[in-house]
Write an enzyme that holds these catalytic residues in place. Structure first.
Site, PDB file in Angstrom:
ATOM      1  N   GLY A  55       3.898  -9.743   1.795  1.00  0.00           N
ATOM      2  CA  GLY A  55       4.400 -11.063   2.155  1.00  0.00           C
ATOM      3  C   GLY A  55       4.016 -12.117   1.136  1.00  0.00           C
ATOM      4  O   GLY A  55       3.592 -13.209   1.496  1.00  0.00           O
ATOM      5  N   SER A  56       4.161 -11.793  -0.136  1.00  0.00           N
ATOM      6  CA  SER A  56       3.716 -12.688  -1.206  1.00  0.00           C
ATOM      7  C   SER A  56       4.446 -14.034  -1.193  1.00  0.00           C
ATOM      8  O   SER A  56       3.877 -15.040  -1.605  1.00  0.00           O
ATOM      9  CB  SER A  56       3.890 -12.013  -2.565  1.00  0.00           C
ATOM     10  N   ARG A  57       5.675 -14.081  -0.692  1.00  0.00           N
ATOM     11  CA  ARG A  57       6.402 -15.355  -0.647  1.00  0.00           C
ATOM     12  C   ARG A  57       5.770 -16.338   0.325  1.00  0.00           C
ATOM     13  O   ARG A  57       6.017 -17.533   0.252  1.00  0.00           O
ATOM     14  CB  ARG A  57       7.866 -15.118  -0.275  1.00  0.00           C
ATOM     15  N   MET A  58       4.943 -15.850   1.239  1.00  0.00           N
ATOM     16  CA  MET A  58       4.298 -16.736   2.202  1.00  0.00           C
ATOM     17  C   MET A  58       3.100 -17.461   1.592  1.00  0.00           C
ATOM     18  O   MET A  58       2.561 -18.374   2.196  1.00  0.00           O
ATOM     19  CB  MET A  58       3.892 -15.957   3.444  1.00  0.00           C
ATOM     20  N   GLN A  59       2.667 -17.025   0.418  1.00  0.00           N
ATOM     21  CA  GLN A  59       1.545 -17.636  -0.291  1.00  0.00           C
ATOM     22  C   GLN A  59       0.336 -17.801   0.624  1.00  0.00           C
ATOM     23  O   GLN A  59      -0.221 -18.888   0.768  1.00  0.00           O
ATOM     24  CB  GLN A  59       1.965 -18.971  -0.902  1.00  0.00           C
TER      25      GLN A  59
END
Length: 181
Positions: A55-59
């Site tokens: 879930g890298s886009r969730m930072q």
């Protein structure tokens, strides 16, 4: 060539370059379930919940599936929906943040650790050895918290030993763009 045909052509070319043609994906799924396809299903349902992604886009340092919506983690929502079916055996594939995801689980389940995140088909393949040979198999994403038991029941009613069902959602904005192209 109109805009819609041009868009579809680009999409097909991009998928082909990435090795993601519909037939490649379909053949991969059938290959994974070869051996079960012609057997008669019993009532048990093996539910594989894919909860290994970063879930890298969730930072966020927290695993994506543990983010809360309405007071419960996304994973808890999906588990509760799966448990709304009858005669279910849960298999949860964990990866990124595995310890935190495992610690959050409240339902009895079989945990499969995907040590390398090599994609969705790989995650599913990690769970295959743990499935009952005569069960129906339902594969769910842990980051789709709004899925309802009724939807899962209707989808399972559409499949038999010789078919596979896939639930897809197209947002209204995507449908409108497709129609106007």
């Amino acid at each position: 060539m109109n805009k819609k045909e041009d868009l579809n052509l680009k999409t097909r070319q991009e998928k082909k370059e990435a090795g993601l043609s519909q037939s490649t994906i379909r053949n991969s799924i059938f290959e994974l379930f070869k051996g079960n396809i012609n057997k008669r299903f019993v009532h048990m349902i093996d539910v594989i919940i894919l909860a290994a992604g970063q879930g890298s886009r969730m930072q966020s340092s927290q695993p994506k599936v543990l983010h809360e919506i309405g007071g419960k983690s996304m994973l808890d929502h999906v588990v509760d929906s799966a448990m709304g079916l009858s005669d279910v055996k849960l298999h949860i594939v964990v990866g990124h943040g595995a310890d935190a995801v495992k610690a959050s689980l409240k339902q009895p389940c079989h945990i499969i650790e995907q040590t390398e995140q090599l994609g969705t088909a790989h995650a599913v393949s990690q769970a295959l050895p743990n499935l009952s040979p005569d069960s129906q198999v339902l594969i769910l994403y842990a980051d789709v918290p709004l899925i309802q038991p009724e939807t899962l029941t209707r989808m399972l009613a559409e499949v038999d030993a010789e078919s596979i069902a896939c639930l897809l959602y197209t947002s209204p904005s995507q449908r409108d763009r497709t129609r106007s192209s």
